[in-house]
Design an enzyme around this catalytic site. Sequence first.
Site, PDB file in Angstrom:
ATOM      1  N   SER A  29       7.343  -2.619   1.685  1.00 43.17           N
ATOM      2  CA  SER A  29       5.984  -2.344   2.163  1.00 43.17           C
ATOM      3  C   SER A  29       5.284  -1.355   1.226  1.00 43.17           C
ATOM      4  CB  SER A  29       6.117  -1.736   3.565  1.00 43.17           C
ATOM      5  OG  SER A  29       4.976  -1.962   4.326  1.00 43.17           O
ATOM      6  N   ALA A  64      -1.185   1.454  -1.831  1.00 47.91           N
ATOM      7  CA  ALA A  64      -2.646   1.350  -1.768  1.00 47.91           C
ATOM      8  C   ALA A  64      -3.223   1.824  -3.104  1.00 47.91           C
ATOM      9  CB  ALA A  64      -3.178   2.201  -0.637  1.00 47.91           C
ATOM     10  N   GLN A 107      -1.461  -3.660  -3.473  1.00 51.83           N
ATOM     11  CA  GLN A 107      -2.382  -3.566  -2.342  1.00 51.83           C
ATOM     12  C   GLN A 107      -3.671  -2.900  -2.818  1.00 51.83           C
ATOM     13  OE1 GLN A 107      -1.820  -0.576   0.843  1.00 51.83           O
ATOM     14  NE2 GLN A 107      -1.816  -2.307   2.259  1.00 51.83           N
ATOM     15  N   TYR A 189      -9.176   1.937   7.184  1.00 48.63           N
ATOM     16  CA  TYR A 189      -9.938   1.930   5.944  1.00 48.63           C
ATOM     17  C   TYR A 189     -11.154   1.005   6.102  1.00 48.63           C
ATOM     18  CZ  TYR A 189      -5.901   4.572   4.558  1.00 48.63           C
ATOM     19  OH  TYR A 189      -4.935   5.532   4.511  1.00 48.63           O
ATOM     20  N   ARG A 237      -3.465  -7.033   4.600  1.00 50.72           N
ATOM     21  CA  ARG A 237      -2.807  -6.293   5.682  1.00 50.72           C
ATOM     22  C   ARG A 237      -3.848  -6.108   6.760  1.00 50.72           C
ATOM     23  NH1 ARG A 237       1.450  -1.345   5.616  1.00 50.72           N
ATOM     24  NH2 ARG A 237       2.868  -3.103   5.515  1.00 50.72           N
ATOM     25  N   LEU A 308       8.824  -0.234  12.073  1.00 53.20           N
ATOM     26  CA  LEU A 308      10.090   0.024  12.762  1.00 53.20           C
ATOM     27  C   LEU A 308      10.995  -1.208  12.793  1.00 53.20           C
ATOM     28  CD1 LEU A 308       9.120   2.561  15.553  1.00 53.20           C
ATOM     29  CD2 LEU A 308      10.385   2.958  13.440  1.00 53.20           C
ATOM     30  N   ARG A 331      10.041   2.852   5.273  1.00 53.45           N
ATOM     31  CA  ARG A 331      10.930   4.015   5.264  1.00 53.45           C
ATOM     32  C   ARG A 331      12.384   3.643   5.051  1.00 53.45           C
ATOM     33  NH1 ARG A 331       7.988   6.185  10.559  1.00 53.45           N
ATOM     34  NH2 ARG A 331       7.914   3.921  10.802  1.00 53.45           N
TER      35      ARG A 331
HETATM   36  C1  FMN Z   1       5.398   7.303   2.402  1.00 58.75           C
HETATM   37  C2  FMN Z   1       4.592   6.214   3.027  1.00 58.75           C
HETATM   38  C3  FMN Z   1       3.440   5.767   2.410  1.00 58.75           C
HETATM   39  C4  FMN Z   1       2.698   4.703   2.945  1.00 58.75           C
HETATM   40  N1  FMN Z   1       1.634   4.206   2.251  1.00 58.75           N
HETATM   41  C5  FMN Z   1       1.043   3.049   2.662  1.00 58.75           C
HETATM   42  C6  FMN Z   1       0.128   2.362   1.847  1.00 58.75           C
HETATM   43  O1  FMN Z   1      -0.116   2.724   0.695  1.00 58.75           O
HETATM   44  N2  FMN Z   1      -0.470   1.256   2.353  1.00 58.75           N
HETATM   45  C7  FMN Z   1      -0.163   0.775   3.597  1.00 58.75           C
HETATM   46  O2  FMN Z   1      -0.726  -0.230   4.033  1.00 58.75           O
HETATM   47  N3  FMN Z   1       0.752   1.388   4.371  1.00 58.75           N
HETATM   48  C8  FMN Z   1       1.383   2.476   3.925  1.00 58.75           C
HETATM   49  N4  FMN Z   1       2.373   3.052   4.659  1.00 58.75           N
HETATM   50  C9  FMN Z   1       2.807   2.368   5.890  1.00 58.75           C
HETATM   51  C10 FMN Z   1       3.994   1.460   5.593  1.00 58.75           C
HETATM   52  O3  FMN Z   1       3.684   0.472   4.616  1.00 58.75           O
HETATM   53  C11 FMN Z   1       4.510   0.784   6.866  1.00 58.75           C
HETATM   54  O4  FMN Z   1       3.521  -0.083   7.358  1.00 58.75           O
HETATM   55  C12 FMN Z   1       4.880   1.799   7.942  1.00 58.75           C
HETATM   56  O5  FMN Z   1       5.602   2.882   7.386  1.00 58.75           O
HETATM   57  C13 FMN Z   1       5.740   1.143   9.031  1.00 58.75           C
HETATM   58  O6  FMN Z   1       6.890   0.561   8.460  1.00 58.75           O
HETATM   59  P1  FMN Z   1       8.349   1.260   8.518  1.00 58.75           P
HETATM   60  O7  FMN Z   1       8.655   1.510   9.978  1.00 58.75           O
HETATM   61  O8  FMN Z   1       9.267   0.238   7.889  1.00 58.75           O
HETATM   62  O9  FMN Z   1       8.292   2.540   7.748  1.00 58.75           O
HETATM   63  C14 FMN Z   1       3.110   4.117   4.166  1.00 58.75           C
HETATM   64  C15 FMN Z   1       4.243   4.610   4.816  1.00 58.75           C
HETATM   65  C16 FMN Z   1       4.998   5.610   4.250  1.00 58.75           C
HETATM   66  C17 FMN Z   1       6.271   6.058   4.943  1.00 58.75           C
END
Ligand code: FMN
Length: 373
Positions: A29, A64, A107, A189, A237, A308, A331
């Site tokens: 992601s 992003a 992205q 956004y 997204r 998650l 994560r």
């Molecule tokens: C460090 C970090 C940076 C993130 N930056 C972005 C991003 O640039 N663009 C985006 O759409 N989501 C971003 N997210 C959200 C993640 O892409 C993801 O949708 C969110 O963490 C839930 O997924 P997970 O439970 O697997 O962490 C970020 C999340 C984390 C932890």
Amino acid sequence: MPNMASSTKALFSPLALAGLNLENRVVVSPMCQYSADDGSATDWHMTHLGMLANAGAALVVVEATHVEKIGRITHGCLGLYSDANETALKRVIDHCRKIGGAKFGVQLAHAGRKASSQRPWEGGQSLKAGGDPWETIGPSAIPFGPDWATPRAMNEDDMARVREAFVAAALRAARIGFDAIELHLAHGYPLHSFLSPISNKRTDAYGGSFENRLRFPLTVVQAVRAVLAPGIPLGARITGSDWLDEGITPDDAVALAKALKSAGLSFACVSSGGISSDARNPSTAGYNVPMAERVRREAGLAARAVGLIASPKQADAIVADGKADMVALARAFLDEPHWAWHAARALGADVKRPPQYQRAAPSLWPGAAMAGV
Ligand SMILES: Cc1cc2nc3c(=O)[nH]c(=O)nc-3n(C[C@H](O)[C@H](O)[C@H](O)COP(=O)(O)O)c2cc1C
């Protein structure tokens, strides 16, 4: 899109999106690193993305990447608004291709009223005087939350400029050689905040009805699709729910996905939340999966689930049960950059490893069984 037969290897089966063939359904992601220099990728990106190039995920989506300077979330955010940005990101992606097996997407984003903020580890709040803040823009002059700067309501010139900035950044991304491009229509956004009645209180042709609120984001999507070669999958997204009364609902997400499909998009990643500082996402496992399933089934658009998803069995079941075509993990990959290697081992599948690391493959290393899963 028929459901796949239940299989422990659904997660590691191939998928085609437009002209792109993915070896499995695991996606890294997008994750902001807040480590760029005036939008340009640095050695941090070289290391971070280089590591993920060998993570076993078929697709890594670069964080992003903002289409204009004032569209950055923080002073450290990545951009594709200058030749220098393009050169720096190309250097990183060329390196990743040389050393790793993943395909790379990017992205494209604009932070709108959530721009001009501190890095998360500096507080994540709106920049105050002394922090070199800048004017932010949004659909209406409504701040993201108490203590946040009030954005200037975008006029038609702003909309045209932002749309052209998305197009220019997409052309830069195509020149860099990205395998896929995704537009950020989530997390509060502008392309999301135009769509959400929480942040869009306009009384012109861009506010009010769903059709009006969709007008600006849809023109951006159409303009970007029009300049890309048909083989490059363009996705978005999107928001499955604002998690607020009066906000976007899963029904709206399905309607949006139908419009995106008609505009020629190849996939939607269904995320949620982030529209205002008082919105709270659920903290249950796979909380966006039911909304991804609806998008997939009702709009007929390839869907990616995120949020998650952490265990191999959970991820595999999402794909095997036809709830999503891909899963994205954020994560879990920061915690364990070889997450997909372990997932493959747990599910009886395999992933490509670089030759230098091949001796850790289960077939060559008896310790794999002892390491457990
Ligand atoms: C460090 C970090 C940076 C993130 N930056 C972005 C991003 O640039 N663009 C985006 O759409 N989501 C971003 N997210 C959200 C993640 O892409 C993801 O949708 C969110 O963490 C839930 O997924 P997970 O439970 O697997 O962490 C970020 C999340 C984390 C932890």
